[in-house]
Write an enzyme that holds these catalytic residues in place. Structure first.
Site, PDB file in Angstrom:
ATOM      1  N   VAL A  86       0.836  -1.212   0.000  1.00  0.00           N
ATOM      2  CA  VAL A  86       0.000   0.000   0.000  1.00  0.00           C
ATOM      3  C   VAL A  86       0.869   1.260   0.000  1.00  0.00           C
ATOM      4  O   VAL A  86       0.582   2.224  -0.718  1.00  0.00           O
ATOM      5  CB  VAL A  86      -0.983  -0.001   1.206  1.00  0.00           C
ATOM      6  CG1 VAL A  86      -1.931   1.182   1.104  1.00  0.00           C
ATOM      7  CG2 VAL A  86      -1.764  -1.307   1.273  1.00  0.00           C
ATOM      8  N   GLY A 126     -10.695  -2.120   0.786  1.00  0.00           N
ATOM      9  CA  GLY A 126      -9.704  -1.579  -0.161  1.00  0.00           C
ATOM     10  C   GLY A 126     -10.116  -0.279  -0.819  1.00  0.00           C
ATOM     11  O   GLY A 126     -10.266   0.752  -0.166  1.00  0.00           O
ATOM     12  N   GLY A 162      -0.271  -9.384  -3.564  1.00  0.00           N
ATOM     13  CA  GLY A 162      -0.262  -8.327  -2.539  1.00  0.00           C
ATOM     14  C   GLY A 162      -1.598  -8.163  -1.831  1.00  0.00           C
ATOM     15  O   GLY A 162      -1.810  -7.172  -1.130  1.00  0.00           O
ATOM     16  N   LYS A 217     -13.161  -5.725   9.861  1.00  0.00           N
ATOM     17  CA  LYS A 217     -13.806  -4.750   8.974  1.00  0.00           C
ATOM     18  C   LYS A 217     -15.292  -4.596   9.315  1.00  0.00           C
ATOM     19  O   LYS A 217     -15.809  -3.480   9.336  1.00  0.00           O
ATOM     20  CB  LYS A 217     -13.626  -5.188   7.515  1.00  0.00           C
ATOM     21  CG  LYS A 217     -12.181  -5.050   7.065  1.00  0.00           C
ATOM     22  CD  LYS A 217     -11.935  -5.794   5.769  1.00  0.00           C
ATOM     23  CE  LYS A 217     -10.536  -5.554   5.240  1.00  0.00           C
ATOM     24  NZ  LYS A 217     -10.175  -6.450   4.140  1.00  0.00           N
ATOM     25  N   GLY A 250      -5.182  -4.701  -2.760  1.00  0.00           N
ATOM     26  CA  GLY A 250      -4.171  -4.461  -3.799  1.00  0.00           C
ATOM     27  C   GLY A 250      -3.586  -3.067  -3.709  1.00  0.00           C
ATOM     28  O   GLY A 250      -4.156  -2.160  -3.089  1.00  0.00           O
TER      29      GLY A 250
HETATM   30  P1  NAP Z   1       3.362  -4.798   3.592  1.00  0.00           P
HETATM   31  O1  NAP Z   1       3.413  -4.968   2.130  1.00  0.00           O
HETATM   32  O2  NAP Z   1       3.782  -5.921   4.473  1.00  0.00           O
HETATM   33  O3  NAP Z   1       4.228  -3.492   3.957  1.00  0.00           O
HETATM   34  C1  NAP Z   1       4.510  -3.120   5.274  1.00  0.00           C
HETATM   35  C2  NAP Z   1       5.554  -2.010   5.230  1.00  0.00           C
HETATM   36  O4  NAP Z   1       5.724  -1.523   6.547  1.00  0.00           O
HETATM   37  C3  NAP Z   1       6.930  -2.437   4.744  1.00  0.00           C
HETATM   38  O5  NAP Z   1       7.501  -1.392   3.997  1.00  0.00           O
HETATM   39  C4  NAP Z   1       7.717  -2.632   6.048  1.00  0.00           C
HETATM   40  O6  NAP Z   1       9.092  -2.348   5.914  1.00  0.00           O
HETATM   41  C5  NAP Z   1       7.093  -1.579   6.914  1.00  0.00           C
HETATM   42  N1  NAP Z   1       7.154  -1.940   8.324  1.00  0.00           N
HETATM   43  C6  NAP Z   1       6.585  -3.000   8.923  1.00  0.00           C
HETATM   44  N2  NAP Z   1       6.842  -2.976  10.249  1.00  0.00           N
HETATM   45  C7  NAP Z   1       7.586  -1.887  10.468  1.00  0.00           C
HETATM   46  C8  NAP Z   1       8.175  -1.308  11.620  1.00  0.00           C
HETATM   47  N3  NAP Z   1       8.058  -1.878  12.821  1.00  0.00           N
HETATM   48  N4  NAP Z   1       8.873  -0.166  11.470  1.00  0.00           N
HETATM   49  C9  NAP Z   1       9.020   0.406  10.284  1.00  0.00           C
HETATM   50  N5  NAP Z   1       8.489  -0.080   9.137  1.00  0.00           N
HETATM   51  C10 NAP Z   1       7.781  -1.221   9.244  1.00  0.00           C
HETATM   52  O7  NAP Z   1       1.886  -4.419   4.077  1.00  0.00           O
HETATM   53  P2  NAP Z   1       0.703  -3.796   3.192  1.00  0.00           P
HETATM   54  O8  NAP Z   1       0.023  -4.889   2.461  1.00  0.00           O
HETATM   55  O9  NAP Z   1       1.169  -2.620   2.466  1.00  0.00           O
HETATM   56  O10 NAP Z   1      -0.327  -3.373   4.348  1.00  0.00           O
HETATM   57  C11 NAP Z   1      -0.131  -2.212   5.110  1.00  0.00           C
HETATM   58  C12 NAP Z   1      -1.414  -1.921   5.892  1.00  0.00           C
HETATM   59  O11 NAP Z   1      -2.485  -1.707   4.985  1.00  0.00           O
HETATM   60  C13 NAP Z   1      -1.878  -3.042   6.811  1.00  0.00           C
HETATM   61  O12 NAP Z   1      -2.520  -2.467   7.934  1.00  0.00           O
HETATM   62  C14 NAP Z   1      -2.908  -3.783   5.970  1.00  0.00           C
HETATM   63  O13 NAP Z   1      -3.851  -4.485   6.729  1.00  0.00           O
HETATM   64  C15 NAP Z   1      -3.550  -2.608   5.257  1.00  0.00           C
HETATM   65  N6  NAP Z   1      -4.221  -2.913   4.000  1.00  0.00           N
HETATM   66  C16 NAP Z   1      -3.598  -3.651   3.050  1.00  0.00           C
HETATM   67  C17 NAP Z   1      -4.225  -3.870   1.832  1.00  0.00           C
HETATM   68  C18 NAP Z   1      -3.598  -4.686   0.751  1.00  0.00           C
HETATM   69  O14 NAP Z   1      -4.268  -4.944  -0.261  1.00  0.00           O
HETATM   70  N7  NAP Z   1      -2.344  -5.089   0.880  1.00  0.00           N
HETATM   71  C19 NAP Z   1      -5.506  -3.337   1.610  1.00  0.00           C
HETATM   72  C20 NAP Z   1      -6.122  -2.565   2.617  1.00  0.00           C
HETATM   73  C21 NAP Z   1      -5.461  -2.363   3.808  1.00  0.00           C
HETATM   74  P3  NAP Z   1      10.185  -3.501   5.803  1.00  0.00           P
HETATM   75  O15 NAP Z   1       9.952  -4.175   4.502  1.00  0.00           O
HETATM   76  O16 NAP Z   1      11.472  -2.761   5.879  1.00  0.00           O
HETATM   77  O17 NAP Z   1       9.933  -4.421   6.967  1.00  0.00           O
HETATM   78  N1  HSE Z   2      -5.840  -8.781   3.257  1.00  0.00           N
HETATM   79  C1  HSE Z   2      -6.902  -7.886   2.951  1.00  0.00           C
HETATM   80  C2  HSE Z   2      -7.845  -8.538   1.970  1.00  0.00           C
HETATM   81  C3  HSE Z   2      -6.370  -6.607   2.383  1.00  0.00           C
HETATM   82  O1  HSE Z   2      -7.464  -9.540   1.368  1.00  0.00           O
HETATM   83  O2  HSE Z   2      -8.970  -8.060   1.815  1.00  0.00           O
HETATM   84  C4  HSE Z   2      -7.437  -5.560   2.194  1.00  0.00           C
HETATM   85  O3  HSE Z   2      -7.912  -5.100   3.422  1.00  0.00           O
END
Ligand code: NAP
Ligand code: HSE
Length: 428
Positions: free
Chosen positions: A16, A136, A189, A207, A304
């Site tokens: 994200v 999302g 992702g 959610k 995503g």
């Molecule tokens: P991700 O790909 O795992 O990315 C997490 C990022 O945070 C990485 O850059 C990581 O850095 C950094 N990070 C993690 N722990 C850290 C710490 N203690 N200190 C500093 N940096 C840290 O996760 P994501 O999928 O982007 O999700 C992020 C958030 O958005 C979550 O709350 C998730 O539930 C939410 N979300 C995700 C989606 C989706 O589709 N992916 C959709 C809606 C909401 P490093 O790589 O250096 O560890």
């Molecule tokens: N892991 C979550 C999903 C990301 O698959 O819906 C979006 O919140």
């Protein structure tokens, strides 16, 4: 342009975070027209700087020290995209206390500690926004808080997890294995850092807790939500569902009933012609029933990089406008009721039960009498394959109270004619 610009800090540059960085770049030229100012990413917090050095224009803004963000008085807005409870909670709390507004996509945190964080935001006259935490790219939190605010919301029902919808769609439409579909969803992702949260229904539970709190103006936390995931769903159940003219979806539901709030996440057999049946892949859909508007359905990408970044950036732009207009800190939580949450045992549903039973005369009568003695009436019976010396039975019940079905199943499990209760899925 009448404003000198707003400095923001990004916490996290994963799926994200990268999307947010890209949208910021894409929107740079139009920001002055859209929000009457421009946004400048001043710092990005990650754990491993080397991993991200080639991904951004100016790697010198990468930091591993949150204090450099917290103590920077020039930063007005913090975008938290690292996920999980800690250190995200401490980072958000300290940012709010330092007078910085926060945008987050973190449903774990909002579903558990949203009330507390909202209060801190109010006390410090700053904003806390979380549109991306649910479904999302679909705008659902802002419509519930604004466009639908004049409704008494009766019910919310939807598909709010992209990973599980992707897995179930791949299993149903392409006959793909569960493990392969999960690996694809992770690679794209969609999945959480620990995909257990997706497949066990916890992510959807968080959610629906967030949506129920907003819709019913009464605090619902994750622990209040009954959750069941998709790990027990097999290709066999998907095939039986198809023969019954239905599909299996992981559904989140919240209803404000006269006996309290019913809030749950579980697989559900829905008719193939139901609007949610055709929501496929990483798409999500949320159906809202309000007393004035009646039915509204929101549909779009539920997970995503770019769709989620769209939701995050909507919140960022909205706060930027408030900063420019000098009206930051007027957001209210609007939780002013205290409605009890109904226990799952007291909810009602029809059920699909697949079981292996002894293959001999009289077995069906025995099973029917156990159901009957527990106030469960049978609507449909399908006897299909033979498995070794046993027969496979699929039973569809009428609508019954959960505790009656659970009582009946306990007795069935210990009965000499039942070899195994394989699956129990609720039917819409
Ligand atoms: P991700 O790909 O795992 O990315 C997490 C990022 O945070 C990485 O850059 C990581 O850095 C950094 N990070 C993690 N722990 C850290 C710490 N203690 N200190 C500093 N940096 C840290 O996760 P994501 O999928 O982007 O999700 C992020 C958030 O958005 C979550 O709350 C998730 O539930 C939410 N979300 C995700 C989606 C989706 O589709 N992916 C959709 C809606 C909401 P490093 O790589 O250096 O560890
Ligand atoms: N892991 C979550 C999903 C990301 O698959 O819906 C979006 O919140």
């Amino acid at each position: 342009m009448s404003h000198e610009g707003i400095n923001v800090a990004l916490l996290g540059l994963g799926t994200v975070g990268s999307g947010v960085y890209k949208v910021m770049q894409r929107q740079k030229a139009e920001m002055p027209q859209k929000i009457n100012t421009h946004l400048n990413i001043r710092r990005i917090l990650v754990r491993n700087i080397a991993k991200y050095q080639d991904k951004i224009e100016d790697p010198s803004i990468l930091t591993t020290e949150y204090e450099t963000i917290l103590e920077d008085a020039q930063i007005d807005l913090v975008i938290e995209l690292i996920g999980g409870i800690e250190p995200a909670y401490t980072y958000i709390r300290s940012a709010l206390e330092a007078g910085k507004s926060v945008v987050t996509a973190n449903k774990d945190l909002i579903a558990d500690r949203g009330g507390e964080l909202f209060q801190i935001a109010e006390e410090n006259h700053v904003e806390l926004r979380f549109e991306a935490s649910v479904a999302g790219g679909i705008p659902i939190i802002s419509p519930l808080k604004n466009s639908l605010a004049a409704n008494e919301i009766r019910k919310i029902m939807g598909i709010v997890n992209g990973t599980t919808n992707y897995i179930l769609s791949k299993m149903t439409e392409e006959g793909m294995d569960y493990e392969d579909a999960l690996a694809e969803a992770t690679q794209l992702g969609y999945a959480e850092a620990d995909p257990t949260a997706d497949v066990e229904g916890y992510d959807a539970g968080r959610k629906i807790a967030i949506l129920a709190t907003i819709a019913f103006h009464s605090r619902v936390i994750f622990r209040d939500v009954y959750t069941e995931g998709i790990t027990k769903i097999t290709a066999k159940d998907i095939s039986y569902a198809r023969n019954l003219g239905r599909v299996i979806k992981l559904i989140a539901m919240a209803e404000n009933t006269s006996e309290g709030i019913e809030v749950k996440v579980h697989p559900l057999l829905i008719p193939q012609n139901h609007p949610l049946a055709s929501v496929s892949g990483s798409y999500n859909a949320v159906y809202v029933d309000g007393d004035a508007v009646e039915d509204v359905m929101f549909y779009g990408r539920g997970a995503g990089e770019m769709p989620t970044a769209s939701a995050v950036m909507g919140d960022v732009f909205s706060i930027a406008r408030r900063i420019v207009e000098n009206s930051v800190g007027s957001t209210r939580d609007n939780v002013y009721r205290s409605i009890p949450v109904k226990r799952i045992e007291n909810t009602r549903s029809s059920y699909y039960i697949r079981m292996e039973v002894e293959d001999k005369p009289g077995v069906l009568a025995t099973i029917a009498s156990i159901f009957g003695n527990n106030s469960v009436s049978i609507e449909q019976v399908i006897q299909k394959n033979k498995i070794d010396n046993n027969a496979e039975l699929v039973i569809i019940t009428s609508s019954v109270k959960e505790r009656h079905i659970k009582d009946a199943l306990l007795i069935l499990e210990s009965s000499s004619v039942v070899r195994k209760i394989a699956t129990l899925i609720r039917v819409y």
